[in-house]
Scaffold this active site. Structure first.
Site, PDB file in Angstrom:
ATOM      1  N   TYR A 124       0.791  -1.213  -0.128  1.00 34.45           N
ATOM      2  CA  TYR A 124      -0.038  -0.043   0.133  1.00 34.45           C
ATOM      3  C   TYR A 124       0.960   1.075   0.024  1.00 34.45           C
ATOM      4  O   TYR A 124       0.302   2.408   0.201  1.00 34.45           O
ATOM      5  CB  TYR A 124      -0.953  -0.036   1.288  1.00 34.45           C
ATOM      6  CG  TYR A 124      -2.024  -0.723   1.128  1.00 34.45           C
ATOM      7  CD1 TYR A 124      -1.975  -1.960   0.292  1.00 34.45           C
ATOM      8  CD2 TYR A 124      -3.078  -0.703   1.962  1.00 34.45           C
ATOM      9  CE1 TYR A 124      -3.196  -2.939   0.160  1.00 34.45           C
ATOM     10  CE2 TYR A 124      -3.989  -1.685   1.800  1.00 34.45           C
ATOM     11  CZ  TYR A 124      -4.049  -2.663   1.032  1.00 34.45           C
ATOM     12  OH  TYR A 124      -5.216  -3.549   0.984  1.00 34.45           O
ATOM     13  N   LYS A 191       3.289 -14.222   5.859  1.00 36.50           N
ATOM     14  CA  LYS A 191       3.230 -15.447   4.858  1.00 36.50           C
ATOM     15  C   LYS A 191       4.791 -15.564   4.580  1.00 36.50           C
ATOM     16  O   LYS A 191       5.189 -15.455   3.480  1.00 36.50           O
ATOM     17  CB  LYS A 191       2.596 -14.882   3.560  1.00 36.50           C
ATOM     18  CG  LYS A 191       2.451 -15.950   2.525  1.00 36.50           C
ATOM     19  CD  LYS A 191       1.144 -16.959   2.801  1.00 36.50           C
ATOM     20  CE  LYS A 191       1.204 -17.809   1.846  1.00 36.50           C
ATOM     21  NZ  LYS A 191       0.087 -19.191   2.142  1.00 36.50           N
ATOM     22  N   ASP A 224      -3.270 -17.278   5.400  1.00 38.35           N
ATOM     23  CA  ASP A 224      -4.539 -18.023   5.212  1.00 38.35           C
ATOM     24  C   ASP A 224      -4.999 -19.098   6.324  1.00 38.35           C
ATOM     25  O   ASP A 224      -6.217 -19.014   6.655  1.00 38.35           O
ATOM     26  CB  ASP A 224      -3.996 -18.882   3.901  1.00 38.35           C
ATOM     27  CG  ASP A 224      -2.761 -19.344   4.007  1.00 38.35           C
ATOM     28  OD1 ASP A 224      -1.806 -19.253   4.879  1.00 38.35           O
ATOM     29  OD2 ASP A 224      -2.223 -20.092   2.990  1.00 38.35           O
ATOM     30  N   ASP A 248      -5.355  -5.038   6.613  1.00 40.09           N
ATOM     31  CA  ASP A 248      -6.687  -4.294   5.903  1.00 40.09           C
ATOM     32  C   ASP A 248      -7.727  -5.558   5.612  1.00 40.09           C
ATOM     33  O   ASP A 248      -8.794  -5.527   6.072  1.00 40.09           O
ATOM     34  CB  ASP A 248      -6.224  -3.920   4.363  1.00 40.09           C
ATOM     35  CG  ASP A 248      -7.328  -2.881   3.844  1.00 40.09           C
ATOM     36  OD1 ASP A 248      -8.166  -2.883   4.597  1.00 40.09           O
ATOM     37  OD2 ASP A 248      -7.261  -2.842   2.551  1.00 40.09           O
TER      38      ASP A 248
END
Ligand code: NAD
Length: 363
Positions: A124, A191, A224, A248
């Protein structure tokens, strides 16, 4: 002590929910002087700029702002004022509590989580290269040379960067928040199994910071798996700390767990300045109708009172809000079982009910 707070009414339904929230905060008895400033669409209309210098100076001076939602007009050439505010004041921590309250329909039982999202870095940061530009070709060639990867020529490129400083300050913020609010555990979400350098750095720094807080448990989860676990067993988690993009997405997932965006408060906090707001937007179709629910902004007001050191007043306001919605009588249409229920009250009347409840507790 008098606190001076910059008050930004915003646009759309913003001025109505800001007024309701201002009245509810004043009913706590905390002495606040409001310094009202316009930014966004209201400022464009009055002053031709979304970000007048007077408003910036006010936030800089007062260090605390309560902000109504701002409409992001598409295609006007002005960038998002919300993003500009974050960048201007380096509001690196986005704090989003997600808590179920009796009276709000939430599909997954009791949830009480705090999401701490890094607000500046990651995908972002706005570093993007569009197809058909010479910059894209330059960046693609540099990446291919440095990494020996090949990138298709019809691909646009966005850069994800995560810094040591950015990771350290957001994880430290999460632990400090946990400690100050009697929370037991911080979970770092990443991740790093795939993005070994960027997310790997975030995880390494999170572990280093965690070692300085032996009183608070620490664990990490792959993003995940985290999403699945939050839906299946949210009670296992407490404070989550995440890089920008995962933060987010996961914070909206958590808002869904507790009944939707309409009831979710947020805060954007930096070293010097903190801006408190609702998560939802300006709901322009209901503007001027005294219809929408001011609860999310009122809960942001609770966060603001605690930030100002007025913890007892914040607790009292939260209790009054939760009592009114648990009773389910003087609530806006979105909190009624049937959204067309004619007994739903308006924005002002919801605030009246919260204020009455506080006065009753006072008496
Ligand atoms: P929105 O959140 O304004 O509204 C979506 C729908 O949610 C509304 O039509 C309404 O049905 C419901 N809703 C929202 N707030 C509610 C409330 N307080 N009480 C009851 N119902 C409520 O989302 P949108 O329509 O996508 O966005 C409108 C504008 O707001 C856009 O310009 C967007 O960029 C902006 N926005 C601003 C912020 C911010 O200032 N922080 C955040 C999100 C969106």
């Amino acid at each position: 002590m008098t606190h001076v707070v910059t008050l930004i009414p915003g646009d759309g339904t913003g001025p109505e929910i800001v007024e309701a929230t201002r009245r509810a905060i004043e009913a706590t008895g905390v002495d606040i002087r409001w310094d009202t400033q316009q930014i966004g669409a209201a400022a464009i209309a009055a002053q031709g700029t979304p970000f007048p210098q007077a408003a910036l100076d006010s936030i800089k001076r007062n260090k605390v702002a309560l902000k109504g939602p701002l409409t992001t007009e598409l295609g006007t050439g002005f960038r998002s004022v919300n993003v500009a505010l974050r960048k201007e004041f380096d509001l690196y921590a986005n704090l989003r509590p997600a808590k179920t309250y009796p009276g709000v329909r939430a599909p997954y039982g009791e949830v009480d989580l705090v999401i701490v999202r890094e607000n500046i870095e990651d995908l972002y940061a706005g570093i993007e290269f569009d197809i058909g530009t010479p910059e894209l070709v330059e960046v693609r060639e540099a990446i291919e040379k440095a990494s020996r990867a090949t990138i298709r020529h019809d691909a646009a490129i966005a850069i994800k960067y995560i810094s040591e400083m950015g990771s350290r300050r957001i994880v430290t913020f999460a632990f400090e928040h946990a400690r100050a609010n009697g929370r037991r555990k911080v979970t770092a979400v990443h991740k790093a199994n795939i993005m070994k350098f960027a997310d790997g750095l975030f995880l390494r720094v999170a572990r280093e910071v965690a070692a300085q807080y032996p009183d608070i448990q620490f664990e990490d989860r792959i993003v995940d798996n985290m999403c699945m676990q939050l839906v299946q067993k949210p009670d296992l988690y407490d404070v989550l700390v995440l890089p920008n993009l995962y933060g987010d997405i996961v914070s909206d997932l958590c808002a869904g767990l507790v009944g939707g965006l309409g009831v979710a408060p947020g805060a954007n906090i930096g070293e010097d300045v903190a801006v408190f707001e609702a998560i939802h937007g300006s709901a322009p179709k209901y503007a001027g109708q005294n219809k929408v629910n001011p609860m999310a902004l009122m809960l942001a007001g609770v966060l603001m009172l605690r930030h100002l050191g007025e913890r007892e007043a914040g607790d009292r306001l939260e209790r009054a809000i939760t009592d009114v919605i648990a009773e389910g009588k003087d609530v806006t249409y979105d909190l009624k079982a049937d959204r067309d229920d004619p007994t739903a009250v308006g924005t002002r009347e919801f605030a009246d009910a919260v204020i009455r409840r506080m006065e009753r507790v006072h008496a």
